[in-house]
Design a protein around this motif. Sequence first.
Motif, PDB file in Angstrom:
ATOM      1  N   ASP A  78       1.308 -24.264  -2.281  1.00  0.00           N
ATOM      2  CA  ASP A  78      -0.068 -23.931  -1.769  1.00  0.00           C
ATOM      3  C   ASP A  78      -0.585 -23.340  -1.216  1.00  0.00           C
ATOM      4  O   ASP A  78      -1.404 -22.123  -0.973  1.00  0.00           O
ATOM      5  CB  ASP A  78      -0.576 -24.889  -2.869  1.00  0.00           C
ATOM      6  N   LEU A  79      -0.053 -23.948   0.012  1.00  0.00           N
ATOM      7  CA  LEU A  79      -1.055 -23.245   1.794  1.00  0.00           C
ATOM      8  C   LEU A  79      -0.490 -22.324   2.154  1.00  0.00           C
ATOM      9  O   LEU A  79      -0.952 -21.177   2.427  1.00  0.00           O
ATOM     10  CB  LEU A  79      -0.411 -24.111   2.862  1.00  0.00           C
ATOM     11  N   ILE A  80       0.691 -21.662   1.393  1.00  0.00           N
ATOM     12  CA  ILE A  80       1.207 -20.416   1.574  1.00  0.00           C
ATOM     13  C   ILE A  80       0.445 -19.649   0.624  1.00  0.00           C
ATOM     14  O   ILE A  80      -0.464 -18.005   0.906  1.00  0.00           O
ATOM     15  CB  ILE A  80       2.807 -20.200   2.119  1.00  0.00           C
ATOM     16  N   LEU A  81       0.535 -19.759  -0.351  1.00  0.00           N
ATOM     17  CA  LEU A  81       0.012 -19.062  -1.308  1.00  0.00           C
ATOM     18  C   LEU A  81      -1.860 -18.685  -1.152  1.00  0.00           C
ATOM     19  O   LEU A  81      -2.286 -17.723  -1.862  1.00  0.00           O
ATOM     20  CB  LEU A  81      -0.181 -19.900  -2.680  1.00  0.00           C
ATOM     21  N   PHE A  82      -1.797 -20.116  -0.606  1.00  0.00           N
ATOM     22  CA  PHE A  82      -3.601 -20.052  -0.785  1.00  0.00           C
ATOM     23  C   PHE A  82      -4.296 -19.332   0.895  1.00  0.00           C
ATOM     24  O   PHE A  82      -5.461 -18.178   0.758  1.00  0.00           O
ATOM     25  CB  PHE A  82      -4.250 -21.040   0.006  1.00  0.00           C
ATOM     26  N   ALA A  83      -3.470 -19.357   2.219  1.00  0.00           N
ATOM     27  CA  ALA A  83      -3.951 -18.722   3.102  1.00  0.00           C
ATOM     28  C   ALA A  83      -2.465 -17.928   4.034  1.00  0.00           C
ATOM     29  O   ALA A  83      -2.974 -17.374   5.085  1.00  0.00           O
ATOM     30  CB  ALA A  83      -4.822 -19.336   4.189  1.00  0.00           C
ATOM     31  N   GLY A  84      -1.573 -17.692   3.602  1.00  0.00           N
ATOM     32  CA  GLY A  84      -0.582 -17.111   4.426  1.00  0.00           C
ATOM     33  C   GLY A  84      -0.042 -18.187   5.564  1.00  0.00           C
ATOM     34  O   GLY A  84      -0.355 -19.147   5.319  1.00  0.00           O
ATOM     35  N   GLU A  85       1.845 -17.958   6.273  1.00  0.00           N
ATOM     36  CA  GLU A  85       1.992 -19.111   6.776  1.00  0.00           C
ATOM     37  C   GLU A  85       0.999 -19.382   7.920  1.00  0.00           C
ATOM     38  O   GLU A  85       1.471 -20.522   8.768  1.00  0.00           O
ATOM     39  CB  GLU A  85       3.520 -18.140   7.164  1.00  0.00           C
ATOM     40  N   GLU A  86       0.122 -18.294   8.621  1.00  0.00           N
ATOM     41  CA  GLU A  86      -0.590 -18.903   9.606  1.00  0.00           C
ATOM     42  C   GLU A  86      -0.998 -20.117   9.369  1.00  0.00           C
ATOM     43  O   GLU A  86      -1.657 -21.015  10.616  1.00  0.00           O
ATOM     44  CB  GLU A  86      -1.640 -17.769  10.350  1.00  0.00           C
ATOM     45  N   GLN A  87      -1.161 -20.658   8.239  1.00  0.00           N
ATOM     46  CA  GLN A  87      -2.026 -22.081   7.991  1.00  0.00           C
ATOM     47  C   GLN A  87      -0.935 -23.445   7.884  1.00  0.00           C
ATOM     48  O   GLN A  87      -1.417 -24.637   8.054  1.00  0.00           O
ATOM     49  CB  GLN A  87      -2.426 -21.926   6.238  1.00  0.00           C
ATOM     50  N   LEU A  88       0.106 -22.589   7.883  1.00  0.00           N
ATOM     51  CA  LEU A  88       1.523 -23.775   7.955  1.00  0.00           C
ATOM     52  C   LEU A  88       1.077 -24.724   9.202  1.00  0.00           C
ATOM     53  O   LEU A  88       1.181 -23.908  10.076  1.00  0.00           O
ATOM     54  CB  LEU A  88       2.271 -23.211   7.801  1.00  0.00           C
ATOM     55  N   CYS A  89       1.535 -26.361   9.533  1.00  0.00           N
ATOM     56  CA  CYS A  89       1.611 -26.345  10.771  1.00  0.00           C
ATOM     57  C   CYS A  89       2.427 -26.369  11.476  1.00  0.00           C
ATOM     58  O   CYS A  89       3.061 -25.505  10.358  1.00  0.00           O
ATOM     59  CB  CYS A  89       1.560 -28.575  10.346  1.00  0.00           C
ATOM     60  N   GLN A  90       2.766 -26.553  12.698  1.00  0.00           N
ATOM     61  CA  GLN A  90       3.742 -25.993  13.840  1.00  0.00           C
ATOM     62  C   GLN A  90       5.296 -26.132  13.029  1.00  0.00           C
ATOM     63  O   GLN A  90       6.491 -25.412  12.909  1.00  0.00           O
ATOM     64  CB  GLN A  90       3.549 -27.117  15.135  1.00  0.00           C
ATOM     65  N   ILE A  91       5.566 -27.101  12.318  1.00  0.00           N
ATOM     66  CA  ILE A  91       6.770 -27.865  12.084  1.00  0.00           C
ATOM     67  C   ILE A  91       7.086 -27.618  10.861  1.00  0.00           C
ATOM     68  O   ILE A  91       8.520 -27.105  10.669  1.00  0.00           O
ATOM     69  CB  ILE A  91       7.518 -28.878  11.922  1.00  0.00           C
ATOM     70  N   CYS A  92       6.352 -26.735   9.946  1.00  0.00           N
ATOM     71  CA  CYS A  92       6.492 -25.929   8.642  1.00  0.00           C
ATOM     72  C   CYS A  92       6.934 -24.268   9.187  1.00  0.00           C
ATOM     73  O   CYS A  92       7.787 -23.612   8.607  1.00  0.00           O
ATOM     74  CB  CYS A  92       5.650 -26.115   7.657  1.00  0.00           C
ATOM     75  N   ARG A  93       6.109 -23.971  10.238  1.00  0.00           N
ATOM     76  CA  ARG A  93       5.933 -23.212  10.665  1.00  0.00           C
ATOM     77  C   ARG A  93       7.538 -22.325  11.307  1.00  0.00           C
ATOM     78  O   ARG A  93       8.367 -21.185  11.018  1.00  0.00           O
ATOM     79  CB  ARG A  93       4.563 -22.464  12.097  1.00  0.00           C
ATOM     80  N   ASP A  94       8.141 -23.383  12.027  1.00  0.00           N
ATOM     81  CA  ASP A  94       9.403 -23.643  13.122  1.00  0.00           C
ATOM     82  C   ASP A  94      10.812 -23.560  12.013  1.00  0.00           C
ATOM     83  O   ASP A  94      11.380 -22.960  11.874  1.00  0.00           O
ATOM     84  CB  ASP A  94       9.475 -23.919  14.004  1.00  0.00           C
ATOM     85  N   HIS A  95      10.621 -24.412  11.288  1.00  0.00           N
ATOM     86  CA  HIS A  95      11.760 -24.813  10.583  1.00  0.00           C
ATOM     87  C   HIS A  95      11.960 -23.806   9.680  1.00  0.00           C
ATOM     88  O   HIS A  95      11.653 -22.838   8.900  1.00  0.00           O
ATOM     89  CB  HIS A  95      11.638 -25.861   9.422  1.00  0.00           C
ATOM     90  N   PRO A  96      13.756 -23.349   9.945  1.00  0.00           N
ATOM     91  CA  PRO A  96      14.587 -24.247  10.678  1.00  0.00           C
ATOM     92  C   PRO A  96      14.933 -23.994  11.717  1.00  0.00           C
ATOM     93  O   PRO A  96      16.587 -24.509  12.115  1.00  0.00           O
ATOM     94  CB  PRO A  96      16.117 -24.144   9.560  1.00  0.00           C
ATOM     95  N   ARG A  97      14.106 -23.307  12.978  1.00  0.00           N
ATOM     96  CA  ARG A  97      14.606 -22.594  13.630  1.00  0.00           C
ATOM     97  C   ARG A  97      14.350 -24.262  14.673  1.00  0.00           C
ATOM     98  O   ARG A  97      13.400 -24.759  14.590  1.00  0.00           O
ATOM     99  CB  ARG A  97      13.453 -21.860  14.429  1.00  0.00           C
TER     100      ARG A  97
END
Length: 378
Positions: A78-97
């Motif tokens: 829902d966070l991505i749907l609300f405002a895009g991936e930039e709204q994610l916290c760092q661990i969610c943006r990075d995973h599984p990198r």
Amino acid sequence: MLRVPYYYPSFQCTGSACRDNCCIGWEIEIDQQSFARYRNLPGTMGERLRQSISEAGGPHFLLHGEQCPFLNQEHLCDLILFAGEEQLCQICRDHPRFFEWFGSFQEAGLGLCCEEAGRLLFAQREPIAFLELEQSLPGEQKEAPPPLLDILFQARNTAFHLAQERTLSIEERCALLLDFADQLQSALDLNSPDLIPKLCKQAEDPIQRAALLEQLKQEACWEQESVFQGMLSFYQGLEPDRQSWMKKLRQLSVALPELLKLQSAFLAACQERNHEYEHLLVYFLFRYFLKAVFDLEVLPKVKLAVCSFLLIYLCDLSTFSGTGTLTSDQRVGNAKDYSREIEYSPENLDAFYLKSWEEDCFSLDALFSLLFTHKTKG
């Protein structure tokens, strides 16, 4: 400069199509920058965020059962749907990198706990190649590279060469990697890193390799089942992320004698896919080998690569015993389960590194004997 596996830029989260969603069963920590942003986000989404976060022990999302509170019924965020991936916290943006900094030199890869990362790793038959990208990772460290970096970088290239030498069986390659790492460790222990370039040259010499393999095969005397049982006992003593993993390990231990009898049939059925085990070795070498520049312990890193291959192999053998086949999805699943339990637990990784010096089943004699008991074609 950023060094990555060739398939790294191709990664894209499969979202709702993922069969083992990373928003389920993981504690999701929130970095301070994202936490500050969430505290000040206005409106309904801001209120929902604040109600879904606990600060106890550091900011993290409060799971609903085992899943993130923002994972909806369609298994989308829902966070991505609300405002895009930039709204994610760092661990969610990075995973599984995963990322590693060596001064201005940096590396990144895709962790095997993600099934899409596993699919990309195993998809190509050709040896794993690497790209060097003219970009930097966020949070770049500015200090100078560690003094041993160039030497160990050369040694890792030799390790890649050994792992991808397809004139040899996978087991022979593992044995050469272990012997090479043992020699590197001796050089580091003696504070003689200047010996390492010579060791690299010797390890890549086909004539010396052949003589060494013959010697190791003649000296191998441990019994395969006992070594595997020792390994399984160690892994059962670690802290599990999922009880299903412990159940699998217990089943492997009970069924081991019968499983080992199926090796010839298994290897015949999967002989066109042994490059996938090669890719596993390269993955673990890429992710962990250079970390020895910080602690001077290269032998445990290579033992981790070899033992990871061996345990995943045993899981594959068990899967084959039940169905008479091993699909690509099943191989990805076995690697993913192992990675989640071992790689993504710092405590379990540390336990392996420590016990790789102490446990009989992780001794070089035991591992050489295990490797030369069964053979696969390269």
